[in-house]
Scaffold this motif. Structure first.
Motif, short mmCIF file in Angstrom:
data_model
loop_
_atom_site.label_atom_id
_atom_site.label_comp_id
_atom_site.label_asym_id
_atom_site.label_seq_id
_atom_site.Cartn_x
_atom_site.Cartn_y
_atom_site.Cartn_z
N UNK A 260 62.86 -4.15 3.80
CA UNK A 260 64.04 -3.78 3.02
C UNK A 260 65.21 -3.62 3.98
N UNK A 261 66.34 -3.22 3.47
CA UNK A 261 67.54 -3.20 4.30
C UNK A 261 67.53 -2.13 5.40
N UNK A 262 66.69 -1.11 5.19
CA UNK A 262 66.64 -0.01 6.17
C UNK A 262 66.49 -0.52 7.60
N UNK A 263 67.10 0.21 8.51
CA UNK A 263 67.13 -0.28 9.89
C UNK A 263 65.99 0.29 10.72
N UNK A 264 64.79 0.30 10.13
CA UNK A 264 63.68 0.93 10.86
C UNK A 264 63.06 0.03 11.91
N UNK A 265 63.20 -1.28 11.72
CA UNK A 265 62.53 -2.20 12.62
C UNK A 265 63.47 -2.72 13.70
N UNK A 266 62.94 -2.80 14.91
CA UNK A 266 63.70 -3.39 16.00
C UNK A 266 63.23 -4.83 16.19
N UNK A 267 64.12 -5.68 16.67
CA UNK A 267 63.73 -7.06 17.03
C UNK A 267 64.18 -7.25 18.47
N UNK A 268 63.23 -7.52 19.34
CA UNK A 268 63.61 -7.63 20.75
C UNK A 268 62.53 -8.44 21.49
N UNK A 269 62.89 -8.93 22.66
CA UNK A 269 61.87 -9.59 23.48
C UNK A 269 61.49 -8.72 24.67
N UNK A 270 61.89 -7.45 24.58
CA UNK A 270 61.49 -6.50 25.64
C UNK A 270 60.97 -5.23 24.98
N UNK A 271 59.83 -4.74 25.43
CA UNK A 271 59.36 -3.45 24.95
C UNK A 271 58.87 -2.60 26.12
N UNK A 272 59.00 -1.26 25.95
CA UNK A 272 58.42 -0.32 26.92
C UNK A 272 57.16 0.23 26.29
N UNK A 273 56.14 0.38 27.11
CA UNK A 273 54.87 0.79 26.52
C UNK A 273 53.96 1.53 27.49
N UNK A 274 53.05 2.34 26.89
CA UNK A 274 51.91 2.88 27.63
C UNK A 274 50.71 2.10 27.18
N UNK A 275 49.92 1.63 28.13
CA UNK A 275 48.72 0.91 27.71
C UNK A 275 47.52 1.32 28.53
N UNK A 276 46.34 1.10 27.95
CA UNK A 276 45.12 1.35 28.71
C UNK A 276 44.40 0.03 28.92
N UNK A 277 44.05 -0.24 30.16
CA UNK A 277 43.39 -1.49 30.51
C UNK A 277 41.89 -1.34 30.28
N UNK A 278 41.28 -2.31 29.59
CA UNK A 278 39.88 -2.17 29.16
C UNK A 278 39.01 -3.32 29.63
N UNK A 279 39.36 -3.91 30.74
CA UNK A 279 38.53 -5.01 31.22
C UNK A 279 38.20 -4.78 32.69
N UNK A 280 36.98 -5.18 33.06
CA UNK A 280 36.57 -5.01 34.45
C UNK A 280 37.39 -5.89 35.37
N UNK A 281 37.93 -6.96 34.80
CA UNK A 281 38.80 -7.81 35.61
C UNK A 281 40.22 -7.26 35.50
N UNK A 282 40.74 -6.78 36.62
CA UNK A 282 42.05 -6.12 36.62
C UNK A 282 43.16 -7.07 36.19
#
Lengths: 362, 266
Positions: A253-275
């Motif tokens: 809907x028209x609300x401005x809740x969503x961002x559109x970008x090609x850059x994001x900041x994030x916290x992530x957890x790595x879950x693979x034995x291969x770094x």
């Protein structure tokens, strides 16, 4: 076992689990009280199986953190609490188990409660309950304990019944990620699940990331005719104009809740034995969107148990480490911050065919 | 949205997700209550049609009611039915009077393997549920099987939120489990709500009914007077007899299901 059933024997069904006395993978068990039905997801504690614990925890609406009265807050308890916090679970019950071993003494409970409380607060968790129990003897699990008359609050079952169910965010602006487009007897129907808000026929919607507009002609369900649908519903939609829609588009809907970008900041957890090593191109999936990404900056590499910063401006992230990262996406991404609409603020990273990390947008 | 609505919407999401990812899919239909419920959900997901084949792995030992039901609803629902049998093993006299593990492996697992190879399916929908058996409680929604058909239960992929393992390698196939989070009671309440037809064997006759159906020699009925959907639902709310108590496979040995499933059994 003098007639008692070891709980682990109910949950641990793999021969390897029973023989070694450990839980390898999550198991789900079902029960109900008068108030509602429950699914217990037993998550393994062992460090080898954190990806299984996360698989379980990512489906949960509340967490029961079990601390051994004899041992206190260990390394794995810390890691699990950190991950629970990262996953955005806010309903937490802390159970101090094996009270029978410390003679049901209040002083042990209070000491441990304080230690746990301090630690959980430091990772932004604020438990609703601390309950002293003996799972083996049944104290304060379903019935109030005769052995701990000093404890006047809820049993585990009562505390569970006091939790509230998560409800899909109906009161927000519409977010409808398109999952697929079907051609059924000459009609083009875009299907998907509404992640937030309400969708109704005649509604004017925007199509992201492109930004085009269209009007909803009808909501399509099998053998059912309806004019509106709410968050959580899997539906089909036909539009008035012959606009091009494809998987990954998001109707809103028209609300401005969503961002559109090609850059994001994030916290992530790595879950693979291969770094992960900087420079490696991997895939990102958020709701129904999929794009190649480049982790352009690893601001911090963090131990997921102690939360100690291992390295700043790192060039790699190893198994079970948390990364505070900047991600550059190949295609523009439609998203919100995790704390706004979590369905649109969390993603997985994919290497080849495998999910190798989970992350939230900060 | 009530409990059954939530389950239904999630299952439809999973069904659509798997079809989008794999296209070359099929649904296994044992004609039992779970896989028939799954078929109903698939019809809902695709707005009335089933856009891929439905596979019945026929051991030749099924109840006659099952075959009758299968043929009736294949027509009614306009299904592309594939019946696949391990004809060679059946001709050689394989049956449950020989070792049960061997019979299940040859007539079900091997027949399924053969069907997957023959038709080139990359993913299969199955109606298994976590509350049926401790081993099935360990399953993922998208569960890979390797080129030898084996389930590597000690090293399953992570499954976060609704992001499932994608695009199987050429040599493996995926099992997709849209009903994993349903209980036996949910299934019956949903069957009642949606008026889904089921085989008559589930309803009590002369004080007995089948909780679980399959090959005639290997399932036995439970004591019950539940001859209507309402009575079945009431019975399930009160019983402490397990669903698969009439199943021979579960009785053979503690780890028979684990062995069977590791080998690729459904």
């Amino acid at each position: 076992m003098d007639g008692k059933i070891e709980f682990a024997f109910i949950m641990d069904h793999l021969r390897e689990e029973r023989e070694q006395g450990i839980t390898i993978d999550t198991a789900h068990t079902f029960f109900h009280t008068e108030k509602r039905a429950y699914i217990i997801i037993d998550a393994p504690g062992h460090v080898e199986f954190v990806k299984n614990m996360l698989t379980g925890a990512s489906q949960a609406e509340a967490a029961l953190l079990i601390v051994d009265a004899n041992e206190g807050v260990g390394k794995q308890t810390r890691r699990h609490a950190n991950l629970v916090s990262m996953l955005g679970l806010t309903q937490i019950i802390v159970v101090i188990n094996k009270m029978d071993i410390v003679n049901y003494e209040e002083i042990y409970f209070n000491r441990l409660k304080e230690e746990v409380h301090k630690f959980l607060n430091s990772v932004n968790l604020d438990p609703d309950f601390y309950i002293p129990i003996s799972a083996l003897k049944g104290d304060n699990v379903a019935r109030h304990s005769e052995n701990m008359k000093w404890y006047k609050s809820m049993t585990v079952l009562e505390s569970l019944d006091s939790l509230v169910n998560e409800v899909p965010p109906e009161d927000k602006g519409l977010i409808f990620p398109i999952q697929d487009v079907y051609k059924i007897s000459g009609k083009r129907i875009a299907v998907g699940r509404i992640e937030a808000g309400t969708l109704y026929s005649g509604m004017e919607v925007r199509i992201l990331p492109g930004g085009g507009r269209t009007t909803v002609k009808s909501i399509e369900k099998f053998n059912e005719s309806t004019d509106n649908a709410v968050a959580g519903e899997s539906i089909g939609v036909m539009t008035n104009d012959p606009v091009f829609l494809e998987r990954g588009n998001v109707l809103c809907s028209e609300e401005k809740e969503l961002a559109i970008d090609d850059k994001i900041s994030s916290s992530l957890i790595w879950l693979s034995k291969k770094a992960f090593t900087k420079g490696e191109k991997i895939g990102l999936r958020l709701a129904t969107q999929e794009t190649k990404v480049d982790i352009s900056e690893i601001k911090e590499r963090i131990d997921s148990s102690s939360l100690k910063i291992l390295e700043k401006n790192a060039s790699s992230i190893d198994n079970l480490e948390i990364g505070e990262v900047e991600i550059k996406t190949k295609k523009p991404l439609v998203f919100t911050k995790f704390n706004a609409v979590k369905e649109m603020g969390r993603f997985v990273l994919v290497r080849g065919n495998d999910v190798v990390a989970g992350g939230i947008i900060t | 949205m009530d409990h059954l609505d939530k389950l239904e919407n999630n299952s439809i999401y999973i069904i659509r997700e798997a079809y989008n990812q794999f296209q070359k899919v099929a649904s296994l239909w044992s004609i039992g209550k779970d896989s028939t419920t799954l078929l109903h959900l698939i019809r809902k997901a695709f707005l009335g049609e089933v856009p891929f084949p439905v596979v019945h792995i026929d051991t030749s030992y099924k109840f006659k009611e099952i075959y009758k039901f299968r043929d009736e609803y294949t027509k009614k629902w306009n299904l592309k039915l594939i019946v696949h049998r391990n004809e060679e093993a059946i001709a050689n006299g394989m049956g449950p009077n020989k070792a049960k593990l061997e019979c299940c492996t040859q007539l079900k697992t091997n027949a399924l393997k053969d069907a997957i190879n023959k038709y080139g399916f990359r993913a299969l929908y199955l109606g298994i549920r976590r509350d049926e058996h401790g081993i099935r409680a360990k399953e993922r929604v998208f569960s890979p099987r390797d080129e030898d058909f084996e389930w590597d239960y000690k090293n399953q992929p992570p499954e976060l939120w609704d992001q499932y393992k994608s695009k199987a390698k050429e040599e493996e196939h995926l099992r997709v489990h849209p009903l994993l989070g349903w209980t036996e009671l949910d299934i019956w309440e949903y069957i009642k709500r949606e008026e889904i037809p089921v085989v008559g064997l589930y309803f009590a006759k002369n004080g007995k009914r089948f909780r679980s159906i399959g090959c005639q020699p290997c399932v036995s009925p439970v004591e019950s007077n539940a001859d209507t959907l309402d009575k079945i639902i009431q019975e399930l709310k009160e019983t402490d007899v397990s669903e698969r108590s009439g199943r021979a496979q579960d009785k053979e040995s503690d780890y028979m299901m684990q062995k069977l499933r590791a080998l690729g059994y459904m």
